[in-house]
Design an enzyme around this catalytic site. Structure first.
Site: not given
Length: 206
Positions: A70, A96, A112, A114, A150, A176, A179
Site C-alpha cells: 500500500r 482504499r 472523505n 462516510h 474514518d 446519499q 452526501e
C-alpha cells in the site's frame, strides 16, 4: 486583499462517482471556486472515469496490482497528484485505506465522506451497522483523512432519521442524497479559506 484563485482539486474514485458528479456540478455553477485537475481510480472499469473524461478532466487508472504494498501504491499516487498540482484531494468512494505516505503529503488537505455519523459505525457497511444496532438516526460525515479508518477531524455532518421499514438500500439512498448536499459544501468552505483545523476540532468561518 487579492482574490483567491481556484483551488486545484484531485478526486480519487473506485466506482460510480455520484459524489464526483455533485462536486463537478457545483463547480460548473460557480458555487465552488475550484478546478478538478485529475480524477484517479484504483479500478480501470470505474464509471467515474467516464464522467471525468466527458468533462475533459484527465482520468487516470492506477491499479494496485503493479505495486508491492500500500505504501508503494500511495507513493505513486502522490507523484501523480503532485504532477497535476493538486492542492486538495477529495475521496469520492475511493475503496482504499490511505497510508502515512499520502496523509503526510497532504496534511489536512484530504477529505472523505462516510455514510454514518462518525465516530459511530466506521469502516464498511455503515448503513447495515446502523440498522443492526437499532439506531433512530443515521447520516453522513465529511472529515479530513488521517492514518486511521474514518477517524480524522469532522468537518460537516447531516442527520437522516431511520424509518421502521428501512432496508440497507433505502437508508443508503436517503443518506446519499445528503452526501450530495454536504460534500460540495465542505469543498466550497475549504476552497473559500473558511476551514481551520485546531487539534481534533474543525472551525468554520462565517
Amino acid at each position: 486583499m487579492a482574490e483567491r484563485g481556484p483551488v486545484r482539486l484531485a478526486v480519487l474514485v473506485s466506482g460510480n462517482g455520484t459524489n464526483l458528479q455533485a462536486i463537478m456540478d457545483h463547480i460548473a455553477s460557480g458555487e465552488i471556486n475550484a478546478t478538478i485537475v485529475c480524477v484517479v481510480s484504483n479500478r480501470q472499469d470505474a464509471f467515474a472515469l467516464e464522467r471525468a473524461e466527458k468533462h475533459g478532466i484527465p482520468a487516470i487508472a492506477l491499479e494496485s496490482g503493479a505495486y508491492a504494498n500500500r505504501r508503494e501504491y500511495d507513493a505513486a499516487l502522490v507523484e501523480i497528484l503532485r504532477n497535476h498540482g493538486a492542492q486538495l484531494v477529495v475521496l469520492a468512494g475511493f475503496m482504499r485505506i490511505l497510508t502515512d505516505v499520502m496523509v503526510t503529503a497532504y496534511p489536512h488537505a484530504i477529505m472523505n465522506i462516510h455514510p454514518a455519523l462518525l465516530p459511530a459505525f466506521p469502516g464498511l457497511h455503515a448503513q447495515k451497522q446502523a440498522l443492526d444496532h437499532g439506531v433512530r438516526f443515521a447520516g453522513c460525515t465529511v472529515h479530513f483523512v488521517d492514518c486511521g479508518t474514518d477517524t480524522g477531524p469532522i468537518i460537516l455532518q447531516a442527520v437522516v432519521p431511520v424509518r421502521e421499514d428501512d432496508t440497507e438500500e433505502s437508508l443508503s439512498a436517503r443518506i446519499q442524497h445528503e452526501e450530495h448536499r454536504i460534500y460540495p459544501e465542505a469543498v466550497r468552505l475549504f476552497c473559500a479559506g473558511k476551514i481551520c483545523v485546531d487539534g481534533r476540532r474543525v472551525r468554520l468561518s462565517p
